[in-house]
Write a protein that holds these residues in place. Structure first.
Motif: not given
Length: 928
Positions: A221, A226-229, A239, A457, A487, A491, A495
């Motif tokens: 990740h 380290d983000s799924r976006y 991720k 989140r 993003y 998200e 942020r």
């Protein structure tokens, strides 16, 4: 349960092919060339035909999970045919010894029976002892034949003992053997390996395997952002991608011996609906992956911009009002990635509970030490848990209270509690949404000084946020198909709130000194947080999201508990949240009318403070590379000048006084000059120069001009880098002549510099003093010594005509990556004669490309127009360049036919494939 392959013989008929291969004869010929070639032709034709059948079926609607199994089935049959041909026809052994046994096993994804069209074929050649000469010949012959068939084969040749020994020391090999599947050859040998593997490896290393696979996942990740976006996600390794689901499969198989994930329901590790979501996520991700392979015609795992568009069409997504087909597809992708994360947490919680049950002594001690209870929730091990199944059924508001308590106490939330929340989301309805206490809890979490970003989140990941605020639910996983927004809308919003919170705490004082000080003076703190929450709430609705969002804010403000005055301010901020950045980045702040118009729109110092904090937070949250010091400086300048106006100090008299003060300060800075020299300098420049520059800059320019005049240099350049503003100023002093700006713009572009701003001044004696503010391609100061050295010679060559600018630009910037060519930005010219009293303001929009600014300015020069200043902004693939223009007599452009001529000429100069923006397209661009 594995899907059934329909009419497998239509894919490949191994029996018929065996007869054809047997008919070639040549038994025991040890690789006779013509025999091998004939076999290769037969096998290649069968492989290609089989793949064609599978692809037709997939495109006709066969599910992805069945398709991946069909590809593995086809591969199995080809490998079995190659194996039989090799051991029966080429290297036949009438009386093999005990050592001359061979088992062929599939490992990796192929071992699971899962293959995409261009997946690797991972094989294990398994021998009982060390490899024999016969085994070596067979393996080598098979591999070369498989490679010649076009298969990408990865292989290992090991004995059973070697497999056991290596799997104990290497978790990758251990995972491969865990998934090993017998294909052909000696089946007893394969069974021997798997029996020993279970007894000697799996039985003793369960906890170690779980720890290593989860650590491996976390490391993966990090490597993937380290983000799924991320805007171009890797559907396999990213991720929320397939590898996360594989990790769950590996752990369940290793720890529980489960081959079919449906068994997890009976074992109590997943509920039936959770398993259904697991299968749906797997089906969707595999559908995307198979389409991706077919479209790329290679083993591609990254959803690049161009592939996103193609796959959206292939999967049947269509445009909807305000949302492109590709945006709808990517929203689905991010929702599935979010689902995968949810399932991962659920499964981790179940594993944790099972692990506790295996340690009875620890469980007894835990029971003896009773956990602390607050409002029906248990606090244990730094986490809040909800043990009672009926807790949320009786009081749905407790779902909000769970997150509120965790934030209040600085605690984590137990995955089991999140699982319980997920199962009761339907209880969040109109009654709870209109409950004043529920809204109080929500507003407190949003405005809390205790890390609101993490809490929001958590609310979003659990699905509570979208249920409690349905307008926010509409933008969950909502994407914008461009290169600017990194993003999804939800998200980005979360942020932005996190950034605002860090500004308020002072954590970002070094980056945003003005905002950190200004937010302390904000009187409407909760208005600011609510406005930031709602600023993009109406994206994807088919209109100007600022206008539509204002209506949403007017509706939600009272529901959240804001007063009428607070609601009005929050709605105003949502409506005008782009005003400050648009003014600072696209207009000349030194022009008094720019400041007056902006300040009159803002109306009050409080709104100015709110708008600054919201704007900074919004821009910072767009993406990791969007903010830079130059943008910060422009916003600060606009803020100070607007504040001066709103406090009554910005008048015509104040302008004259400022110019007088600047001149007086310049005299001090040039104290070593004679009075006559200073007097000549003060008379040499027009009023606008004195108003637009600070005394230090003017003094620096004056020394440069004096030295150049004394040396009679035809061209003088001076560079000054400002690291805090992340910009390099290039001051150019030369005799003024038409087209100067265009040529310098082209020269700078050919050196790899991005112009972000430009101020054009002409002295009363006909000399040009132009200031270009440039950055590198990453948005930092253009301060590399080698490139700065190159600037002077390049600009000289451009002004003399020796340098062919178009060729030089193409050599420095050959073009955008091919995958970004999918973006189409219809060129547009907007003409505003109200933005300035002395200048006609023209804004040019189009797809960014090498030489864009050069082409536009060259066109303006050809139209006999004088450029007073230029303001250059880039939003991903979209270039937005603003020019302050006059005719050659120094007048504004007012003739309608002349203005129409300018618009036509600029549009014609832009790329031929770009079409002028229609009214509909222009409105859509403005709304975005």
């Amino acid at each position: 349960m594995r899907p059934t392959i329909q009419t497998p013989r239509e894919i490949i008929d191994r029996k018929a092919l065996t007869l054809q291969l047997d008919a070639l004869g040549g038994e025991g010929q040890h690789g006779k060339p013509e025999q091998r070639q004939q076999a290769l032709v037969l096998l290649k034709a069968a492989l290609q035909s089989g793949h064609a059948v599978i692809r037709r079926r997939f495109e006709a609607g066969t599910p992805a999970l069945a398709t991946r199994q069909s590809i593995a089935f086809l591969t199995d049959q080809i490998i079995r045919l190659v194996f039989d041909f090799t051991v029966n026809r080429v290297y036949r052994l009438p009386n093999p010894t005990a050592a001359e046994k061979l088992s062929l096993m599939a490992v990796g994804g192929y071992g699971r029976g899962e293959m995409a069209p261009f997946s690797d074929v991972d094989l294990l050649f398994l021998f009982p002892y060390k490899q024999t000469p016969w085994g070596e010949q067979v393996a080598e012959y098979m591999l070369y034949l498989l490679w010649d068939l076009g298969l990408k084969v990865g292989h290992a040749t090991r004995s059973v003992d070697e497999c056991i020994r290596l799997s104990l020391s290497d978790v990758t090999i251990r995972t491969a053997i865990l998934e090993a599947r017998w294909i052909w050859g000696d089946q007893d040998l394969a069974g021997q390996l798997m029996t020993r593997f279970q007894a000697e490896v799996v039985a003793r290393t369960g906890a170690d395997f779980i720890d290593k696979k989860l650590a491996e996942r976390d490391d993966r990740h990090r490597r993937m952002g380290d983000s799924r976006y991320v805007v171009e996600p890797n559907i396999k390794e990213g991720k929320g991608g397939l590898r996360d689901l594989h990790t769950l499969i590996w752990i369940t198989k290793y720890v529980y011996g489960v081959d079919d994930t449906a068994e997890l329901i009976q074992r109590g590790l997943l509920h039936a609906d959770e398993h259904r979501r697991f299968v749906q996520a797997m089906e969707f991700l595999w559908t995307v992956r198979i389409h991706l392979h077919y479209l790329a015609n290679r083993p591609e795992e990254r959803l690049t911009f161009d592939m996103q568009t193609e796959i959206a069409k292939a999967m049947g997504y269509a445009d909807r009002p305000g949302r492109l087909d590709v945006e709808r597809f990517m929203k689905k992708y991010y929702l599935v990635a979010k689902e995968v994360g949810d399932l991962t947490r659920i499964f981790a919680a179940a594993l944790e509970e099972r692990h506790k049950k295996k340690k009875p002594l620890a469980a007894i001690r835990a029971r003896m030490k009773r956990p602390k209870t607050i409002d029906g929730f248990e606090i244990e091990g730094g986490r809040v848990n909800a043990r009672s199944e009926g807790l949320f059924e009786k009081q749905p508001i407790k779902m909000l209270r769970l997150f509120h308590l965790a934030q209040e106490q600085g605690l984590d939330i137990h995955p089991e509690a999140l699982r319980l929340v997920r199962r009761h989301l339907k209880l969040i309805g109109a009654q709870m949404r209109n409950d004043p206490e529920a809204n109080r809890l929500f507003l407190e979490m949003l405005c809390s000084k205790n890390d609101p970003e993490t809490t929001l989140r958590r609310l979003n990941e659990a699905g509570v946020f979208g249920r409690f605020v349905p307008d926010f639910g509409r933008v969950v996983a909502q994407t914008q198909h461009d290169m600017y927004h990194t993003y999804t809308v939800d998200e980005h919003t979360i942020r932005a709130i996190g950034i605002l919170s860090r500004i308020e705490s002072g954590a970002l004082k070094e980056d945003h000194p003005l905002s950190v000080n200004v937010i302390k003076e904000v009187l409407s703190r909760r208005v600011l947080y609510v406005a930031l929450l709602l600023h993009d709430i109406a994206k994807g609705r088919g209109g100007d999201h600022s206008v539509l969002g204002e209506t949403v804010a007017e509706k939600l403000g009272p529901r959240f508990g804001l007063t009428a005055a607070e609601t009005e301010t929050a709605a105003w901020l949502v409506r005008w949240h782009l005003l400050m950045s648009a003014t600072a980045f696209k207009r000349d702040i030194a022009d008094p009318k720019t400041v007056v118009d902006f300040a009159q729109a803002v109306q009050s110092p409080e709104r100015l403070r709110l708008l600054l904090c919201l704007t900074v937070s919004d821009i910072r949250a767009v993406g990791p590379t969007i903010w830079n010091g130059w943008k910060g400086q422009l916003l600060r300048e606009l803020y100070y000048r607007a504040e001066e106006f709103l406090s009554g100090g910005f008048t015509g008299r104040a302008r004259s006084q400022r110019i007088d003060d600047t001149k007086a300060e310049v005299r001090k800075l040039l104290a070593d000059w004679s009075k006559a020299e200073t007097d000549r300098l003060l008379k040499r420049h027009y009023e606008n120069y004195w108003y637009s520059n600070d005394p230090e800059t003017i003094a620096r320019h004056a020394r440069m001009m004096k030295a150049a005049d004394a040396a009679k240099r035809p061209l003088t350049l001076e560079t000054q880098t400002d690291s805090f503003r992340a910009v390099t100023e290039v001051a150019l002093y030369a005799p003024d002549h038409p087209g100067l700006f265009a040529r310098v713009a082209g020269a700078l572009a050919s050196c790899g510099a991005n112009i972000v701003d430009a101020k054009i001044f002409t002295t009363k004696d006909g000399m040009a003093l132009d200031m270009f503010f440039i950055q590198d391609m990453e948005g930092g100061a253009f301060d590399r010594a080698d490139r700065l050295k190159k600037l002077s010679g390049t600009i000289e060559g451009a002004l003399s005509g020796d340098l062919k600018l178009r060729s030089a630009i193409a050599a420095e910037k050959p073009g955008l990556p091919s995958r970004t060519r999918v973006f189409k930005v219809a060129p547009q010219v907007l003409i505003d004669n109200n933005a300035s009293n002395r200048w006609t303001v023209i804004e040019v929009n189009g797809r960014d490309r090498p030489g864009f600014l050069y082409d536009v300015t060259k066109t303006l020069y050809g139209l006999n127009l004088s450029i007073g200043s230029a303001h250059i902004a880039t939003y991903g693939e979209r270039a937005v360049d603003t020019f302050y223009l006059q005719d050659l007599t120094g007048m504004k452009l007012t003739d309608k036919r002349r203005l129409a001529q300018i618009e036509r000429a600029v549009l014609k100069r832009l790329r031929p494939e770009d079409k002028p923006a229609s009214a509909k397209a222009a409105a859509a661009a403005k709304a975005a």
